[in-house]
Design a protein around this motif. Structure first.
Motif, PDB file in Angstrom:
ATOM      1  N   GLN A  59      47.518  85.243 -29.390  1.00  0.00           N
ATOM      2  CA  GLN A  59      47.886  86.145 -28.302  1.00  0.00           C
ATOM      3  C   GLN A  59      48.650  85.421 -27.204  1.00  0.00           C
ATOM      4  OE1 GLN A  59      47.436  89.315 -28.662  1.00  0.00           O
ATOM      5  NE2 GLN A  59      48.539  89.729 -26.768  1.00  0.00           N
ATOM      6  N   ASN A  60      48.203  84.240 -26.850  1.00  0.00           N
ATOM      7  CA  ASN A  60      48.876  83.478 -25.797  1.00  0.00           C
ATOM      8  C   ASN A  60      50.316  83.142 -26.180  1.00  0.00           C
ATOM      9  OD1 ASN A  60      46.611  83.494 -24.173  1.00  0.00           O
ATOM     10  ND2 ASN A  60      45.850  81.526 -24.909  1.00  0.00           N
ATOM     11  N   VAL A  61      50.501  82.716 -27.423  1.00  0.00           N
ATOM     12  CA  VAL A  61      51.842  82.345 -27.882  1.00  0.00           C
ATOM     13  C   VAL A  61      52.786  83.546 -27.841  1.00  0.00           C
ATOM     14  CG1 VAL A  61      53.194  81.633 -29.898  1.00  0.00           C
ATOM     15  CG2 VAL A  61      51.092  80.412 -29.306  1.00  0.00           C
ATOM     16  N   PHE A  62      52.338  84.670 -28.365  1.00  0.00           N
ATOM     17  CA  PHE A  62      53.223  85.832 -28.450  1.00  0.00           C
ATOM     18  C   PHE A  62      53.402  86.523 -27.101  1.00  0.00           C
ATOM     19  CE2 PHE A  62      52.629  85.097 -32.898  1.00  0.00           C
ATOM     20  CZ  PHE A  62      53.799  85.563 -33.476  1.00  0.00           C
ATOM     21  N   THR A  63      52.404  86.443 -26.236  1.00  0.00           N
ATOM     22  CA  THR A  63      52.573  86.996 -24.892  1.00  0.00           C
ATOM     23  C   THR A  63      53.621  86.208 -24.119  1.00  0.00           C
ATOM     24  OG1 THR A  63      50.304  87.825 -24.811  1.00  0.00           O
ATOM     25  CG2 THR A  63      51.420  87.501 -22.709  1.00  0.00           C
ATOM     26  N   LEU A  64      53.548  84.891 -24.200  1.00  0.00           N
ATOM     27  CA  LEU A  64      54.553  84.058 -23.531  1.00  0.00           C
ATOM     28  C   LEU A  64      55.945  84.312 -24.104  1.00  0.00           C
ATOM     29  CD1 LEU A  64      52.612  80.672 -23.226  1.00  0.00           C
ATOM     30  CD2 LEU A  64      53.319  82.171 -21.348  1.00  0.00           C
ATOM     31  N   ALA A  65      56.021  84.448 -25.426  1.00  0.00           N
ATOM     32  CA  ALA A  65      57.325  84.642 -26.069  1.00  0.00           C
ATOM     33  C   ALA A  65      57.957  85.967 -25.664  1.00  0.00           C
ATOM     34  CB  ALA A  65      57.168  84.569 -27.585  1.00  0.00           C
ATOM     35  N   LYS A  66      57.174  87.043 -25.679  1.00  0.00           N
ATOM     36  CA  LYS A  66      57.779  88.341 -25.356  1.00  0.00           C
ATOM     37  C   LYS A  66      58.071  88.467 -23.861  1.00  0.00           C
ATOM     38  CE  LYS A  66      53.420  91.012 -25.262  1.00  0.00           C
ATOM     39  NZ  LYS A  66      52.699  92.118 -25.932  1.00  0.00           N
TER      40      LYS A  66
END
Length: 225
Positions: A59-66
């Protein structure tokens, strides 16, 4: 709890997974939507079954990416895509001939459906209250910061849309993909692939977040018997 399990959470997760599959077709023409969506659901269910840390890491990775992708689009629009004609037409006579009849209010309500659906999971953080340190402080703080940041990004993105494209182009955006139309106006032919990738990142992260949060409710239901 049961409506969340049978309809609300599961239905939303399924819809977002299908959206992921639809945009995958930009890179993989003819990609089978249902099998891809099911594969995403199974993969993320497996990741989250491994533990909260694994699900939270994804979740952290994809939240930062989007978030980075959205901020990139906003900055591109402000500094590289501002269209003086669009600004003049969209903001110059903003309230001209405006009226607030019941018919207009109904239209505003209809227009809000999409944006409200996209914000439907705003309260999912409360599902983790039983496993949160100092929940009386951290849960309200998370809600306030989350809603505030997302609202600010949403308003900024819409400001960019109106600053780059005239209203007619927004209304007639192919397949209602306004973000892609804005990116195309700024970046040209590369925009479709970039926006598709950004939306895939966003939808993948959304499915993971709802899977992670929703499981907390079902766990509490099972514990209560």
């Amino acid at each position: 709890g049961w409506t969340l399990f049978l309809i609300i959470q599961t239905g939303t997760i399924a819809a977002v997974a299908v959206a992921f599959a639809k945009f995958l077709a930009v890179f993989w023409p003819g990609a089978p939507e249902k099998p891809v969506a099911i594969a995403v659901l199974v993969l993320l269910a497996w990741v989250n079954s491994r533990g909260v840390r694994e699900g939270a890491a994804v979740q952290n990775v994809f939240t930062l990416a989007k978030t980075a992708a959205l901020l990139g689009l906003i900055l591109l629009g402000i500094f590289g895509g501002r269209n003086a004609e669009a600004v003049s037409r969209n903001f110059g006579s903003l309230w001209e001939n405006a009226e607030w009849s019941w018919a207009v209010i109904r239209l505003v309500g209809v227009a809000m459906v999409g944006s409200l659906f996209s914000s439907d999971a705003w309260n999912n953080v409360t599902f983790t209250a039983g496993e949160t340190k100092n929940p009386s402080r951290n849960v309200p703080l998370s809600l306030a910061l989350g809603v505030g940041i997302v609202s600010a990004i949403y308003v900024a993105a819409n400001y960019v849309y109106l600053s780059v494209l005239p209203l007619e182009a927004i209304q007639g955006a192919p397949q209602d993909r306004v973000g892609t139309a804005v990116a195309s106006a700024i970046l040209g032919s590369r925009a479709e692939a970039l926006m598709a990738a950004a939306i895939m990142i966003s939808t993948f992260g959304c499915v993971n977040g709802m899977t992670l949060a929703g499981a907390r409710v079902y766990y509490a239901m099972a514990r209560d018997g």
